[in-house]
Design an enzyme around this catalytic site. Structure first.
Site, PDB file in Angstrom:
ATOM      1  N   ARG A  97      36.472 -13.119   1.347  1.00 31.44           N
ATOM      2  CA  ARG A  97      36.873 -12.857   2.734  1.00 31.44           C
ATOM      3  C   ARG A  97      37.159 -14.170   3.476  1.00 31.44           C
ATOM      4  O   ARG A  97      36.446 -15.143   3.311  1.00 31.44           O
ATOM      5  CB  ARG A  97      35.729 -12.100   3.408  1.00 31.44           C
ATOM      6  CG  ARG A  97      36.038 -11.612   4.783  1.00 31.44           C
ATOM      7  CD  ARG A  97      35.131 -10.492   5.170  1.00 31.44           C
ATOM      8  NE  ARG A  97      33.763 -10.937   5.409  1.00 31.44           N
ATOM      9  CZ  ARG A  97      32.828 -10.141   5.938  1.00 31.44           C
ATOM     10  NH1 ARG A  97      33.118  -8.889   6.247  1.00 31.44           N
ATOM     11  NH2 ARG A  97      31.614 -10.589   6.130  1.00 31.44           N
ATOM     12  N   ARG A 150      33.509 -17.578   6.606  1.00 30.75           N
ATOM     13  CA  ARG A 150      32.330 -17.532   7.475  1.00 30.75           C
ATOM     14  C   ARG A 150      31.176 -18.205   6.740  1.00 30.75           C
ATOM     15  O   ARG A 150      30.996 -17.971   5.546  1.00 30.75           O
ATOM     16  CB  ARG A 150      31.949 -16.071   7.768  1.00 30.75           C
ATOM     17  CG  ARG A 150      32.777 -15.442   8.851  1.00 30.75           C
ATOM     18  CD  ARG A 150      32.571 -13.959   8.977  1.00 30.75           C
ATOM     19  NE  ARG A 150      31.197 -13.484   8.805  1.00 30.75           N
ATOM     20  CZ  ARG A 150      30.813 -12.222   9.061  1.00 30.75           C
ATOM     21  NH1 ARG A 150      31.685 -11.345   9.508  1.00 30.75           N
ATOM     22  NH2 ARG A 150      29.577 -11.847   8.878  1.00 30.75           N
TER      23      ARG A 150
HETATM   24  P1  AMP Z   1      26.996  -9.255  10.929  1.00 24.23           P
HETATM   25  O1  AMP Z   1      28.332  -9.644  11.479  1.00 24.23           O
HETATM   26  O2  AMP Z   1      26.500  -7.950  11.476  1.00 24.23           O
HETATM   27  O3  AMP Z   1      26.946  -9.325   9.423  1.00 24.23           O
HETATM   28  O4  AMP Z   1      25.946 -10.341  11.468  1.00 24.23           O
HETATM   29  C1  AMP Z   1      26.060 -11.716  11.131  1.00 24.23           C
HETATM   30  C2  AMP Z   1      24.700 -12.387  11.234  1.00 24.23           C
HETATM   31  O5  AMP Z   1      24.185 -12.277  12.586  1.00 24.23           O
HETATM   32  C3  AMP Z   1      23.604 -11.769  10.370  1.00 24.23           C
HETATM   33  O6  AMP Z   1      23.648 -12.280   9.039  1.00 24.23           O
HETATM   34  C4  AMP Z   1      22.350 -12.192  11.120  1.00 24.23           C
HETATM   35  O7  AMP Z   1      22.041 -13.544  10.917  1.00 24.23           O
HETATM   36  C5  AMP Z   1      22.784 -12.055  12.575  1.00 24.23           C
HETATM   37  N1  AMP Z   1      22.522 -10.686  13.079  1.00 24.23           N
HETATM   38  C6  AMP Z   1      23.442  -9.795  13.540  1.00 24.23           C
HETATM   39  N2  AMP Z   1      22.857  -8.659  13.942  1.00 24.23           N
HETATM   40  C7  AMP Z   1      21.527  -8.812  13.729  1.00 24.23           C
HETATM   41  C8  AMP Z   1      20.387  -7.977  13.914  1.00 24.23           C
HETATM   42  N3  AMP Z   1      20.516  -6.727  14.399  1.00 24.23           N
HETATM   43  N4  AMP Z   1      19.165  -8.462  13.574  1.00 24.23           N
HETATM   44  C9  AMP Z   1      19.030  -9.715  13.092  1.00 24.23           C
HETATM   45  N5  AMP Z   1      20.052 -10.543  12.862  1.00 24.23           N
HETATM   46  C10 AMP Z   1      21.306 -10.112  13.187  1.00 24.23           C
END
Ligand code: AMP
Length: 256
Positions: free
Chosen positions: A159, A192
């Site tokens: 990605r 990312r």
């Molecule tokens: P995502 O885009 O949802 O994969 O989120 C990217 C990163 O943000 C994750 O790998 C976590 O480090 C952090 N993150 C996002 N949402 C949460 C959550 N609900 N709880 C804890 N960490 C989060």
């Protein structure tokens, strides 16, 4: 649909001045999307948001937006949160729960919502449950997107996202016309930090340990809808709409 569905009050916090009306169908959906990183949950959230008229609320978007700010504009708490994110670890519950609490007006919008990436742990699910109960709201369903692990790893490590407009590409399945350059705005495509192989491994372990128990949590409450995440985004969308239709008996959903 054409109505703006990503709202600044969610990303930046502060007052929610949007007044997004209930969808024309009259049915406002309040959904949580679950699934390991790379199952295509974010894409489905966007497609579902278009189709159902609900706002797409991603906690990951809050952290990424903060990460793009100059360092002197980030709070110490946010700076600490970004450290967890860069290592592929979960941000501590306390902070994430507080961020969502602060943005609770977004959950009250009459158009409904699609929560993407929250809750990630059982304590977060319990906090959400309490928050919704206080607001007099309830979830309609929790969509759990399922895909074999090796497919997930292949998807994630290929990605790339545009550093300017955030458009998503994939080096195998959706390559840009010119290597490393965004088709839409000419921005540089980047990986990312949490899509690097070492971070992917951590994220998958984290998912198994922290997020998989949510499946049991929501199954016990009769909210879980499992969605096989194989196929094209449009096929997965149709599958999701069919499953929601079966659940709620909303006749016109899949063909709308
Ligand atoms: P995502 O885009 O949802 O994969 O989120 C990217 C990163 O943000 C994750 O790998 C976590 O480090 C952090 N993150 C996002 N949402 C949460 C959550 N609900 N709880 C804890 N960490 C989060």
């Amino acid at each position: 649909m054409g109505q703006k569905r990503i709202i600044s009050a969610w990303i930046q916090g502060g007052a929610c001045t949007e007044t997004l009306a209930a969808p024309a169908s009259g049915r406002a959906w309040r959904l949580v999307l679950l699934g390991a990183p790379g199952v295509g949950k974010g894409t489905q959230a966007e497609l579902l948001s278009e189709r159902l008229g609900a706002v797409h609320l991603s906690t990951g978007d809050i952290f990424r937006a903060a990460g793009n700010l100059p360092a002197d504009q980030r709070s110490p708490a946010m700076e600490e949160a970004l450290g967890y994110m860069r290592r592929g670890e979960l941000v501590p519950d306390e902070l994430v729960i507080r961020l969502v609490e602060e943005r609770r007006a977004c959950l009250r919008l009459p158009c409904g919502f699609l929560l993407d990436g929250y809750p990630r742990t059982v304590p977060q699910a319990e906090a959400l449950q309490k928050l919704l109960a206080r607001e007099g709201l309830a979830l309609d369903a929790v969509l759990d997107y399922e895909l074999p692990l090796e497919v997930v790893v292949r998807r994630l490590s290929g990605r790339r996202v545009c550093s300017q407009c955030q458009a998503a590409f994939h080096i195998e399945t959706r390559p840009p016309q010119k290597d490393g350059v965004c088709d839409h705005c000419g921005g540089v495509l980047v990986q990312r930090p949490d899509d690097r192989p070492e971070a992917i491994r951590v994220r998958m372990e984290v998912y198994q340990q922290s997020t998989a128990p949510l499946i049991a949590y929501y199954r016990e409450r009769g909210l879980l809808v499992s969605v096989p995440a194989e196929g094209t985004p449009e096929q997965i969308l149709q599958r999701t709409l069919n499953l929601l239709e079966q659940r709620k008996g909303v006749a016109s959903l899949a063909s709308a």
